[in-house]
Design a protein around this motif. Structure first.
Motif, PDB file in Angstrom:
ATOM      1  N   ARG A   2       0.858  -1.184   0.000  1.00 37.96           N
ATOM      2  CA  ARG A   2       0.000   0.000   0.000  1.00 37.96           C
ATOM      3  C   ARG A   2       0.891   1.230   0.000  1.00 37.96           C
ATOM      4  O   ARG A   2       1.910   1.266   0.691  1.00 37.96           O
ATOM      5  N   LYS A  38      -9.170   1.914   4.240  1.00 37.60           N
ATOM      6  CA  LYS A  38      -8.728   1.437   5.574  1.00 37.60           C
ATOM      7  C   LYS A  38      -7.912   0.148   5.483  1.00 37.60           C
ATOM      8  O   LYS A  38      -7.401  -0.339   6.498  1.00 37.60           O
ATOM      9  N   LYS A  73      -5.209  -2.755   5.177  1.00 36.80           N
ATOM     10  CA  LYS A  73      -3.797  -2.854   5.565  1.00 36.80           C
ATOM     11  C   LYS A  73      -3.202  -4.114   4.945  1.00 36.80           C
ATOM     12  O   LYS A  73      -3.944  -5.016   4.516  1.00 36.80           O
ATOM     13  N   ASP A 116      -4.787  -7.870   4.763  1.00 36.68           N
ATOM     14  CA  ASP A 116      -6.258  -7.894   4.750  1.00 36.68           C
ATOM     15  C   ASP A 116      -6.768  -8.568   3.468  1.00 36.68           C
ATOM     16  O   ASP A 116      -6.177  -8.406   2.395  1.00 36.68           O
TER      17      ASP A 116
END
Ligand SMILES: Cc1cc2nc3c(=O)[nH]c(=O)nc-3n(C[C@H](O)[C@H](O)[C@H](O)COP(=O)(O)OP(=O)(O)OC[C@H]3O[C@@H](n4cnc5c(N)ncnc54)[C@H](O)[C@@H]3O)c2cc1C
Length: 255
Positions: free
Chosen positions: A13, A89, A91, A94
């Motif tokens: 990310r 949201k 991470k 996930d």
């Protein structure tokens, strides 16, 4: 029955600004053509109840690069965003859902040959261009490739490392022209793409003519840019490209 979605996992990310971010994921997706989009989703509680919400996202990676990567902007819930506040949201580690097959016609095999490819993008729509500019296809199809990325602020001029690598690989063929609308940035044109085509400043900057005889234009992202630019190009005699009737304009509006 075809499988609607499979499970993937976030493996990377990058946050470019408070609301603009890239997600990398692994998933057993089928192969894809550079420029296509995949559908990505999450299980959410919405006003309809508990459901899996899927949305299309252009792949930034080229077909021979892994992991898969998308770049997206969070549309706040107050502005109607449903999936992106939840994607924002996520991470590393996930899970997320991905449709197994990528789709779309915003790709090199769907576009006719021309002297100049004008790749006109706004914001997150840099993705499909990066995907196919990292393949060999555009460099044998076009003599010149002008890639325009229009954003609001300098911080939104993402993927400069990949743009630099493309420029180094194709110094005679490639030009990168950033547009920034809300601040003065050295090297960037301040303003909007349709205006810069209408007043000739984009062609002056590129040193190339944008005509039906020489050019194919690919337009992707904000529907206002896509519609306004299409109208200006049509007034110059360029036509929308169709599979059955070759033209000069290929579009993909994101909303
Ligand atoms: C073929 C295709 C490819 C797409 N690829 C991307 C991509 O690579 N990256 C990406 O960020 N989005 C992309 N989109 C848009 C994406 O599918 C979602 O619509 C977006 O992420 C918002 O999702 P949401 O559920 O939060 O809100 P939605 O319910 O889908 O949309 C709510 C509102 O958000 C606004 N909006 C939607 N997308 C954007 C955007 N990108 N920038 C600014 N405002 C927006 C519109 O006003 C829209 O009405 C693509 C759309 C299509 C049709």
């Amino acid at each position: 029955m075809s499988v609607k979605f499979i499970e993937g996992r976030i493996v990377g990310r990058k946050d470019h600004t408070e609301s603009l971010f890239s997600l990398q994921f692994d998933a057993p997706l089928d192969g894809f053509v550079a420029g296509q989009f995949c559908r990505v989703g999450l299980q959410l509680v919405t006003e309809k109840g508990d459901e899996i919400v899927m949305r299309p996202y252009s792949l930034v990676n080229s077909p021979n690069e892994r992991p898969f990567e998308i770049v997206l902007i969070e549309v706040a819930q107050a502005s109607g965003g449903v999936l992106t506040p939840a994607l924002a949201k996520l991470k590393i580690g996930d899970p997320l859902y991905v449709a197994p097959r990528a789709n779309g016609f915003f790709s090199m095999p769907e576009v006719p040959d021309a002297d100049v490819l004008w790749g006109l993008s706004t914001g997150t729509a840099i993705g499909p261009y990066l995907s196919f500019m990292k393949t060999d296809a555009p460099w044998s199809k076009f003599k010149k490739v002008v890639f325009v990325h229009a954003v609001r602020t300098a911080a939104e001029l993402t993927y400069r490392d990949q743009i630099d690598a493309i420029a180094q690989a194709h110094p005679e063929q490639f030009q990168y022209i950033p547009f920034v609308s809300r601040e003065d940035v050295p090297g960037a044109i301040r303003g909007r793409i349709p205006n810069a085509i209408a007043d000739g400043s984009l062609e002056a900057r590129a040193g190339l003519a944008l005509t039906a005889e020489t050019s194919h234009c690919m337009l992707c992202g904000n529907p206002d840019m896509v519609n306004d630019t299409t109208a200006i190009l049509e007034a110059r005699g360029l036509r929308k490209h169709k599979r059955k009737e070759a033209g000069h304009i290929t579009t993909e509006a994101y909303w």
